[in-house]
Design a protein around this motif. Structure first.
Motif, PDB file in Angstrom:
ATOM      1  N   GLY A  39      36.536  51.781  44.342  1.00 35.60           N
ATOM      2  CA  GLY A  39      36.627  50.326  44.240  1.00 35.60           C
ATOM      3  C   GLY A  39      36.031  49.783  42.963  1.00 35.60           C
ATOM      4  O   GLY A  39      36.522  48.793  42.405  1.00 35.60           O
ATOM      5  N   ILE A  40      34.959  50.422  42.482  1.00 34.03           N
ATOM      6  CA  ILE A  40      34.358  49.994  41.218  1.00 34.03           C
ATOM      7  C   ILE A  40      35.307  50.294  40.061  1.00 34.03           C
ATOM      8  O   ILE A  40      35.465  49.464  39.148  1.00 34.03           O
ATOM      9  CB  ILE A  40      32.996  50.674  41.020  1.00 34.03           C
ATOM     10  N   ASN A  41      35.965  51.441  40.100  1.00 34.76           N
ATOM     11  CA  ASN A  41      36.956  51.737  39.059  1.00 34.76           C
ATOM     12  C   ASN A  41      38.098  50.730  39.072  1.00 34.76           C
ATOM     13  O   ASN A  41      38.582  50.299  38.021  1.00 34.76           O
ATOM     14  CB  ASN A  41      37.511  53.145  39.248  1.00 34.76           C
ATOM     15  N   VAL A  42      38.545  50.354  40.270  1.00 35.28           N
ATOM     16  CA  VAL A  42      39.607  49.348  40.394  1.00 35.28           C
ATOM     17  C   VAL A  42      39.164  48.036  39.763  1.00 35.28           C
ATOM     18  O   VAL A  42      39.895  47.410  38.983  1.00 35.28           O
ATOM     19  CB  VAL A  42      39.985  49.134  41.875  1.00 35.28           C
ATOM     20  N   ALA A  43      37.944  47.619  40.095  1.00 34.33           N
ATOM     21  CA  ALA A  43      37.430  46.353  39.565  1.00 34.33           C
ATOM     22  C   ALA A  43      37.315  46.394  38.050  1.00 34.33           C
ATOM     23  O   ALA A  43      37.614  45.410  37.354  1.00 34.33           O
ATOM     24  CB  ALA A  43      36.072  46.048  40.187  1.00 34.33           C
ATOM     25  N   SER A  44      36.882  47.528  37.514  1.00 36.44           N
ATOM     26  CA  SER A  44      36.733  47.657  36.071  1.00 36.44           C
ATOM     27  C   SER A  44      38.065  47.483  35.356  1.00 36.44           C
ATOM     28  O   SER A  44      38.165  46.768  34.340  1.00 36.44           O
ATOM     29  CB  SER A  44      36.123  49.026  35.742  1.00 36.44           C
ATOM     30  N   VAL A  45      39.109  48.115  35.879  1.00 40.35           N
ATOM     31  CA  VAL A  45      40.440  47.975  35.276  1.00 40.35           C
ATOM     32  C   VAL A  45      40.912  46.530  35.360  1.00 40.35           C
ATOM     33  O   VAL A  45      41.428  45.964  34.381  1.00 40.35           O
ATOM     34  CB  VAL A  45      41.438  48.922  35.963  1.00 40.35           C
ATOM     35  N   LEU A  46      40.738  45.912  36.518  1.00 41.42           N
ATOM     36  CA  LEU A  46      41.172  44.522  36.685  1.00 41.42           C
ATOM     37  C   LEU A  46      40.474  43.597  35.690  1.00 41.42           C
ATOM     38  O   LEU A  46      41.109  42.742  35.056  1.00 41.42           O
ATOM     39  CB  LEU A  46      40.891  44.054  38.114  1.00 41.42           C
ATOM     40  N   ALA A  47      39.165  43.770  35.525  1.00 43.99           N
ATOM     41  CA  ALA A  47      38.418  42.905  34.616  1.00 43.99           C
ATOM     42  C   ALA A  47      38.871  43.090  33.179  1.00 43.99           C
ATOM     43  O   ALA A  47      39.003  42.112  32.425  1.00 43.99           O
ATOM     44  CB  ALA A  47      36.921  43.193  34.750  1.00 43.99           C
ATOM     45  N   GLN A  48      39.140  44.326  32.783  1.00 43.65           N
ATOM     46  CA  GLN A  48      39.586  44.584  31.411  1.00 43.65           C
ATOM     47  C   GLN A  48      40.931  43.948  31.124  1.00 43.65           C
ATOM     48  O   GLN A  48      41.252  43.649  29.969  1.00 43.65           O
ATOM     49  CB  GLN A  48      39.655  46.092  31.171  1.00 43.65           C
ATOM     50  N   LEU A  49      41.724  43.747  32.173  1.00 40.77           N
ATOM     51  CA  LEU A  49      43.049  43.154  31.983  1.00 40.77           C
ATOM     52  C   LEU A  49      43.085  41.685  32.401  1.00 40.77           C
ATOM     53  O   LEU A  49      44.149  41.123  32.665  1.00 40.77           O
ATOM     54  CB  LEU A  49      44.091  43.979  32.743  1.00 40.77           C
ATOM     55  N   GLY A  50      41.898  41.067  32.450  1.00 38.94           N
ATOM     56  CA  GLY A  50      41.816  39.616  32.551  1.00 38.94           C
ATOM     57  C   GLY A  50      41.792  39.031  33.938  1.00 38.94           C
ATOM     58  O   GLY A  50      41.977  37.813  34.090  1.00 38.94           O
ATOM     59  N   HIS A  51      41.516  39.822  34.967  1.00 38.05           N
ATOM     60  CA  HIS A  51      41.508  39.314  36.335  1.00 38.05           C
ATOM     61  C   HIS A  51      40.083  39.075  36.824  1.00 38.05           C
ATOM     62  O   HIS A  51      39.166  39.836  36.513  1.00 38.05           O
ATOM     63  CB  HIS A  51      42.226  40.290  37.265  1.00 38.05           C
ATOM     64  N   GLU A  52      39.907  38.017  37.605  1.00 37.27           N
ATOM     65  CA  GLU A  52      38.604  37.682  38.167  1.00 37.27           C
ATOM     66  C   GLU A  52      38.352  38.575  39.382  1.00 37.27           C
ATOM     67  O   GLU A  52      39.157  38.621  40.309  1.00 37.27           O
ATOM     68  CB  GLU A  52      38.571  36.211  38.562  1.00 37.27           C
ATOM     69  N   VAL A  53      37.207  39.255  39.391  1.00 37.49           N
ATOM     70  CA  VAL A  53      36.958  40.244  40.427  1.00 37.49           C
ATOM     71  C   VAL A  53      35.471  40.318  40.734  1.00 37.49           C
ATOM     72  O   VAL A  53      34.628  40.080  39.863  1.00 37.49           O
ATOM     73  CB  VAL A  53      37.509  41.626  39.986  1.00 37.49           C
ATOM     74  N   VAL A  54      35.155  40.623  42.000  1.00 39.08           N
ATOM     75  CA  VAL A  54      33.774  40.842  42.438  1.00 39.08           C
ATOM     76  C   VAL A  54      33.704  42.189  43.140  1.00 39.08           C
ATOM     77  O   VAL A  54      34.558  42.513  43.972  1.00 39.08           O
ATOM     78  CB  VAL A  54      33.286  39.728  43.385  1.00 39.08           C
ATOM     79  N   VAL A  55      32.676  42.965  42.821  1.00 38.05           N
ATOM     80  CA  VAL A  55      32.450  44.282  43.416  1.00 38.05           C
ATOM     81  C   VAL A  55      31.483  44.158  44.579  1.00 38.05           C
ATOM     82  O   VAL A  55      30.448  43.489  44.467  1.00 38.05           O
ATOM     83  CB  VAL A  55      31.854  45.249  42.362  1.00 38.05           C
ATOM     84  N   THR A  56      31.788  44.825  45.692  1.00 39.89           N
ATOM     85  CA  THR A  56      30.842  44.908  46.791  1.00 39.89           C
ATOM     86  C   THR A  56      30.934  46.290  47.431  1.00 39.89           C
ATOM     87  O   THR A  56      31.755  47.117  47.027  1.00 39.89           O
ATOM     88  CB  THR A  56      31.062  43.795  47.826  1.00 39.89           C
ATOM     89  N   GLY A  57      30.083  46.531  48.423  1.00 38.88           N
ATOM     90  CA  GLY A  57      30.045  47.825  49.091  1.00 38.88           C
ATOM     91  C   GLY A  57      28.616  48.214  49.386  1.00 38.88           C
ATOM     92  O   GLY A  57      27.751  47.345  49.584  1.00 38.88           O
ATOM     93  N   CYS A  58      28.343  49.521  49.423  1.00 38.17           N
ATOM     94  CA  CYS A  58      27.008  50.051  49.700  1.00 38.17           C
ATOM     95  C   CYS A  58      26.514  50.842  48.494  1.00 38.17           C
ATOM     96  O   CYS A  58      27.210  51.746  48.029  1.00 38.17           O
ATOM     97  CB  CYS A  58      27.038  50.970  50.926  1.00 38.17           C
ATOM     98  N   ALA A  59      25.327  50.506  48.016  1.00 39.18           N
ATOM     99  CA  ALA A  59      24.735  51.229  46.872  1.00 39.18           C
ATOM    100  C   ALA A  59      23.231  51.067  46.938  1.00 39.18           C
ATOM    101  O   ALA A  59      22.677  50.128  46.369  1.00 39.18           O
ATOM    102  CB  ALA A  59      25.291  50.709  45.552  1.00 39.18           C
ATOM    103  N   GLY A  60      22.550  51.979  47.647  1.00 42.39           N
ATOM    104  CA  GLY A  60      21.124  51.831  47.889  1.00 42.39           C
ATOM    105  C   GLY A  60      20.257  52.673  46.980  1.00 42.39           C
ATOM    106  O   GLY A  60      20.728  53.540  46.240  1.00 42.39           O
ATOM    107  N   GLY A  61      18.941  52.431  47.037  1.00 42.85           N
ATOM    108  CA  GLY A  61      17.958  53.248  46.354  1.00 42.85           C
ATOM    109  C   GLY A  61      17.959  53.102  44.842  1.00 42.85           C
ATOM    110  O   GLY A  61      18.592  52.198  44.281  1.00 42.85           O
ATOM    111  N   ALA A  62      17.249  54.032  44.192  1.00 44.64           N
ATOM    112  CA  ALA A  62      17.153  53.997  42.731  1.00 44.64           C
ATOM    113  C   ALA A  62      18.497  54.241  42.074  1.00 44.64           C
ATOM    114  O   ALA A  62      18.815  53.641  41.032  1.00 44.64           O
ATOM    115  CB  ALA A  62      16.136  55.049  42.261  1.00 44.64           C
TER     116      ALA A  62
END
Length: 308
Positions: A39-62
């Motif tokens: 999902g983060i890779n998807v968001a990165s591509v979308l942002a580079q091509l001019g689309h408004e996007v927000v990343v969410t999910g689970c990412a804990g700890g250091a």
């Protein structure tokens, strides 16, 4: 607005070597470390091509903090749910001589029922808060998540008014289809693994029997086919093969599908974009990156045809 959900986010390490050989020592030519997960890779591509996007999910700890720091550095908006344990890491070894990649994926931390419920509530709240019209659900479910976890996420997003693109395989895909996501995107291997059927059209029919609607099947250098719920199908492929890192190609396809839903674009244009975006991703050393110049050039080289 598009939201991408990565239930099992990762910190991606990419090593580039001249050639990958078993039982020997390798000299690493370059090392890249960045936030990852499909999902983060998807968001990165979308942002580079001019689309408004927000990343969410689970990412804990250091490790999760490193994921967030990288997203901040790249200008990607994010809002993660509370989660248990230390976010996982992945290792991709790219062989420049072979134009291929070998990937090692950690399983990720075990999520408690309370943490999973937190993710469900967080995603549905984020859809309502942002007014997102499309949500992308992609990647593996973390250990401890219910097998029908994607079905619950699909229902939450659809109830909040968003269309859903689901990129999963195996049991999470089979059970997720019961909630009727708008588009699912298996590749040929995932389709066969999920349905037990080698023929693509028969596999799509099997997904439909489980509740699937539109199904987009990607086939690497052979392009992809969009099998619509109305019985029509359209195929797209590049007119020449490419060498490079295919790791993020499927994520670029999903990004194009999500963008197409937001823009209500015709299917023939969406599949053309999907092929061009994925091919542009192959030309980059790490997943989640495309060059808009490559996208425009490759779109002009993409062949699109109706499937009878």
């Amino acid at each position: 607005m598009i939201i991408t959900v990565t239930p099992n986010a990762a910190l991606d390490l990419t090593y580039e070597v001249d050639a990958l050989t078993r039982h020997t020592i390798h000299r690493v030519r370059s090392v890249t470390e960045r936030a990852g997960g499909k999902g983060i890779n998807v968001a990165s591509v979308l942002a580079q091509l001019g689309h408004e996007v927000v990343v969410t999910g689970c990412a804990g700890g250091a490790t999760g903090a490193q994921v967030c720091a990288d997203l901040d550095a790249r200008g990607l908006a994010h809002s993660f749910a509370a989660s248990d344990g230390e976010a996982r890491r992945t290792l991709t070894v790219v062989s420049t001589s072979e134009g291929d990649a070998t990937v090692f994926n950690e399983p990720g931390p075990v999520q408690s029922p309370e943490a999973w419920q937190s993710l469900l509530d967080h995603v549905s709240g984020l859809v309502a808060e942002t007014g997102a019209s499309v949500v992308v659900l992609s990647g593996s479910l973390p250990p401890g998540a219910p097998a029908d976890g994607y079905a619950s996420l699909v229902r939450r997003c659809r109830d909040a008014g968003a269309a859903v693109v689901l990129d999963a395989d195996g049991e999470p895909l089979r059970l997720g289809l019961a909630a009727q996501p708008d588009i699912v995107k298996p590749n040929r291997a995932e389709l066969a693994e999920t349905t037990g059927v080698e023929d693509a059209a028969a596999g799509v029919a099997a997904l439909r029997a489980l509740g699937g609607r539109d199904v987009v099947v990607s086939a690497g250098p052979d392009g992809l086919t969009w099998y619509a719920a109305d019985g029509t199908a359209v195929r797209a492929r590049l007119d020449a093969s490419l060498r490079g890192n295919p790791t993020g190609a499927g994520d670029a396809v999903v990004a194009a599908l999500a963008a197409g839903l937001v823009g209500r674009r015709p299917r023939d244009l969406v599949v053309r974009d999907a092929v061009a975006w994925s091919a542009a991703a192959v030309l980059q050393p790490v997943a989640g990156v495309v060059d808009p110049t490559d996208v425009a050039r490759l779109a002009a080289q993409t062949l699109v045809e109706d499937v009878r």
